[in-house]
Each structure stands twice: as structure tokens, then as C-alpha cells.
Design a protein around this motif. Structure first.
Motif, PDB file in Angstrom:
ATOM      1  N   PHE A   2       0.833  -1.204   0.000  1.00 31.31           N
ATOM      2  CA  PHE A   2       0.000   0.000   0.000  1.00 31.31           C
ATOM      3  C   PHE A   2       0.867   1.253   0.000  1.00 31.31           C
ATOM      4  CE2 PHE A   2      -2.174   3.425   2.293  1.00 31.31           C
ATOM      5  CZ  PHE A   2      -3.215   3.641   1.414  1.00 31.31           C
ATOM      6  N   LEU A   3       1.953   1.221   0.758  1.00 30.30           N
ATOM      7  CA  LEU A   3       2.847   2.373   0.831  1.00 30.30           C
ATOM      8  C   LEU A   3       3.828   2.436  -0.343  1.00 30.30           C
ATOM      9  CD1 LEU A   3       3.621   2.344   4.657  1.00 30.30           C
ATOM     10  CD2 LEU A   3       2.190   3.989   3.409  1.00 30.30           C
ATOM     11  N   GLY A   4       3.818   1.397  -1.181  1.00 32.69           N
ATOM     12  CA  GLY A   4       4.713   1.380  -2.333  1.00 32.69           C
ATOM     13  C   GLY A   4       6.163   1.176  -1.948  1.00 32.69           C
ATOM     14  N   LEU A   5       6.392   0.369  -0.909  1.00 31.44           N
ATOM     15  CA  LEU A   5       7.743   0.139  -0.389  1.00 31.44           C
ATOM     16  C   LEU A   5       8.123  -1.329  -0.512  1.00 31.44           C
ATOM     17  CD1 LEU A   5       7.308   2.004   2.991  1.00 31.44           C
ATOM     18  CD2 LEU A   5       8.557   2.846   1.001  1.00 31.44           C
ATOM     19  N   PRO A   6       9.407  -1.597  -0.755  1.00 36.77           N
ATOM     20  CA  PRO A   6       9.842  -2.989  -0.664  1.00 36.77           C
ATOM     21  C   PRO A   6       9.873  -3.388   0.811  1.00 36.77           C
ATOM     22  CG  PRO A   6      11.731  -1.558  -1.024  1.00 36.77           C
ATOM     23  CD  PRO A   6      10.498  -0.685  -1.109  1.00 36.77           C
ATOM     24  N   PRO A   7       9.578  -4.637   1.127  1.00 36.99           N
ATOM     25  CA  PRO A   7       9.696  -5.067   2.520  1.00 36.99           C
ATOM     26  C   PRO A   7      11.117  -4.836   3.018  1.00 36.99           C
ATOM     27  CG  PRO A   7       8.543  -6.713   1.220  1.00 36.99           C
ATOM     28  CD  PRO A   7       9.079  -5.703   0.258  1.00 36.99           C
ATOM     29  N   GLY A   8      11.237  -4.409   4.265  1.00 39.57           N
ATOM     30  CA  GLY A   8      12.542  -4.114   4.846  1.00 39.57           C
ATOM     31  C   GLY A   8      13.330  -5.358   5.179  1.00 39.57           C
ATOM     32  N   PRO A   9      14.555  -5.171   5.657  1.00 36.96           N
ATOM     33  CA  PRO A   9      15.441  -6.300   5.958  1.00 36.96           C
ATOM     34  C   PRO A   9      14.854  -7.313   6.944  1.00 36.96           C
ATOM     35  CG  PRO A   9      16.623  -4.208   6.146  1.00 36.96           C
ATOM     36  CD  PRO A   9      15.185  -3.878   5.914  1.00 36.96           C
ATOM     37  N   ALA A  10      14.061  -6.868   7.902  1.00 39.82           N
ATOM     38  CA  ALA A  10      13.484  -7.789   8.890  1.00 39.82           C
ATOM     39  C   ALA A  10      12.277  -8.536   8.345  1.00 39.82           C
ATOM     40  CB  ALA A  10      13.094  -7.024  10.151  1.00 39.82           C
ATOM     41  N   LEU A  11      11.847  -8.213   7.140  1.00 39.48           N
ATOM     42  CA  LEU A  11      10.702  -8.893   6.517  1.00 39.48           C
ATOM     43  C   LEU A  11      11.163  -9.610   5.259  1.00 39.48           C
ATOM     44  CD1 LEU A  11       7.702  -9.400   6.855  1.00 39.48           C
ATOM     45  CD2 LEU A  11       7.234  -7.275   5.677  1.00 39.48           C
ATOM     46  N   SER A  12      12.441  -9.895   5.212  1.00 36.62           N
ATOM     47  CA  SER A  12      13.025 -10.565   4.062  1.00 36.62           C
ATOM     48  C   SER A  12      12.478 -11.980   3.947  1.00 36.62           C
ATOM     49  CB  SER A  12      14.546 -10.609   4.222  1.00 36.62           C
ATOM     50  OG  SER A  12      15.115 -11.481   3.317  1.00 36.62           O
ATOM     51  N   ASP A  13      12.364 -12.448   2.716  1.00 38.05           N
ATOM     52  CA  ASP A  13      11.891 -13.827   2.502  1.00 38.05           C
ATOM     53  C   ASP A  13      13.047 -14.814   2.500  1.00 38.05           C
ATOM     54  OD1 ASP A  13      13.104 -13.261   0.120  1.00 38.05           O
ATOM     55  OD2 ASP A  13      11.328 -13.567  -1.127  1.00 38.05           O
ATOM     56  N   GLY A  14      14.248 -14.348   2.861  1.00 43.80           N
ATOM     57  CA  GLY A  14      15.391 -15.224   2.933  1.00 43.80           C
ATOM     58  C   GLY A  14      16.208 -15.295   1.656  1.00 43.80           C
ATOM     59  N   THR A  15      15.749 -14.649   0.594  1.00 45.14           N
ATOM     60  CA  THR A  15      16.508 -14.636  -0.638  1.00 45.14           C
ATOM     61  C   THR A  15      17.365 -13.389  -0.708  1.00 45.14           C
ATOM     62  OG1 THR A  15      14.771 -13.521  -1.871  1.00 45.14           O
ATOM     63  CG2 THR A  15      14.718 -15.927  -1.873  1.00 45.14           C
ATOM     64  N   LEU A  16      18.426 -13.479  -1.450  1.00 40.90           N
ATOM     65  CA  LEU A  16      19.310 -12.344  -1.629  1.00 40.90           C
ATOM     66  C   LEU A  16      19.072 -11.740  -2.999  1.00 40.90           C
ATOM     67  CD1 LEU A  16      22.662 -13.782  -0.248  1.00 40.90           C
ATOM     68  CD2 LEU A  16      21.114 -12.205   0.879  1.00 40.90           C
ATOM     69  N   THR A  17      19.131 -10.427  -3.075  1.00 37.93           N
ATOM     70  CA  THR A  17      19.002  -9.730  -4.339  1.00 37.93           C
ATOM     71  C   THR A  17      20.296  -8.987  -4.602  1.00 37.93           C
ATOM     72  OG1 THR A  17      16.641  -9.449  -3.955  1.00 37.93           O
ATOM     73  CG2 THR A  17      17.645  -8.030  -5.619  1.00 37.93           C
ATOM     74  N   LEU A  18      20.857  -9.209  -5.767  1.00 35.38           N
ATOM     75  CA  LEU A  18      22.080  -8.533  -6.152  1.00 35.38           C
ATOM     76  C   LEU A  18      21.743  -7.433  -7.117  1.00 35.38           C
ATOM     77  CD1 LEU A  18      25.164  -8.393  -6.066  1.00 35.38           C
ATOM     78  CD2 LEU A  18      25.200 -10.020  -7.960  1.00 35.38           C
ATOM     79  N   VAL A  19      22.071  -6.209  -6.739  1.00 40.37           N
ATOM     80  CA  VAL A  19      21.831  -5.068  -7.597  1.00 40.37           C
ATOM     81  C   VAL A  19      23.167  -4.615  -8.148  1.00 40.37           C
ATOM     82  CG1 VAL A  19      20.931  -2.725  -7.719  1.00 40.37           C
ATOM     83  CG2 VAL A  19      19.837  -4.404  -6.226  1.00 40.37           C
ATOM     84  N   VAL A  20      23.260  -4.586  -9.465  1.00 38.62           N
ATOM     85  CA  VAL A  20      24.524  -4.220 -10.099  1.00 38.62           C
ATOM     86  C   VAL A  20      24.415  -2.849 -10.714  1.00 38.62           C
ATOM     87  CG1 VAL A  20      26.268  -4.929 -11.763  1.00 38.62           C
ATOM     88  CG2 VAL A  20      24.898  -6.645 -10.603  1.00 38.62           C
TER      89      VAL A  20
END
Length: 128
Positions: A110-128
Motif C-alpha cells: 500500500f505504501l509502495g515500499l519494498p519489505p525491509g530487511p526484517a521482513l526478508s523472505d530469505g533470498t538475496l538480491t544482487l543489484v549491479v
């Protein structure tokens, strides 16, 4: 009816439910909006919500408060597998956490935000 702006306690709950760390006394030090782009966006949105949006955020906060307190309450049944015809749901705590986290993610959406670090689904995202 004009909604009052979010109180500091409400903003703290939004940050926490969205999975972001404590804000502290402000954007000083090595945390905050300068190091989390989404954090800056969240702070901007929390301070500039329209009245209708404030009402929705407050509804989310009320729902999340109930779901959050239900999780520790489920521990009362952990010592009993079955009593008469009643059988304990062995996955009750997991189910409640999944429901709680789902609503947390809805608030992020609703707020248009990615979930924060404490709401991570356990996967890592690599941003290059």
C-alpha cells in the motif's frame, strides 16, 4: 473529516511492521534515509499521506496489532496436543506468523515500499 498526522508511535509501528530498523533520533550516523533509499521514501510518504490514506494506514495498524499479539497467545496451547475432542493445530504459530507477515507485506504494498530487511523472505538480491 480531516485526519491528524501520524503520531511518532504510529510511524514507529509502520517502520517496524514494514521490516525496517529503528529510526533513532533522526537521520544521523550511518543508518536512515541516506543508506536505505526505501527508508527515505517511507519517511516522505508517512509525512505526506492524504486523509484517506491515513485512514487506511491506521486500519492496517489496528489489524496488525491484533495479529501480532495473537502469535505469543498461541504459545498457551503448545504443551497440549489433544484434549477430549479438541486437537491442537501443530502449525498454529507458523500459520499465525504467515498471516501476520502477509498483512505486513500488504502494508508495504500500500505504501509502495519494498519489505525491509526484517521482513526478508530469505533470498538475496544482487543489484549491479
Amino acid at each position: 473529516m480531516t485526519q491528524p498526522p501520524l503520531a511518532d508511535a504510529e510511524k514507529t509501528d509502520v517502520r517496524r511492521h514494514c521490516g525496517y530498523p529503528a529510526y533513532g533520533a533522526g537521520a544521523a550516523g550511518f543508518q536512515g534515509w541516506r543508506f536505505f533509499q526505501a527508508y527515505g521514501l517511507m519517511e516522505y510518504r508517512l509525512n505526506n499521506l492524504a486523509d484517506a490514506e491515513l485512514a487506511v494506514v491506521r486500519t492496517y495498524l489496528a489489524t496488525l496489532a491484533g495479529l501480532e499479539t495473537a502469535v505469543p497467545g498461541a504459545s498457551a496451547n503448545l504443551d497440549t496436543d489433544q484434549a477430549a475432542v479438541w486437537r491442537h493445530n501443530a502449525r498454529e504459530v507458523e500459520d499465525r506468523m504467515r498471516l501476520f507477515d502477509g498483512w505486513r507485506r500488504r502494508l508495504c504494498g500500500f505504501l509502495g515500499l519494498p519489505p525491509g530487511p526484517a521482513l526478508s523472505d530469505g533470498t538475496l538480491t544482487l543489484v549491479v
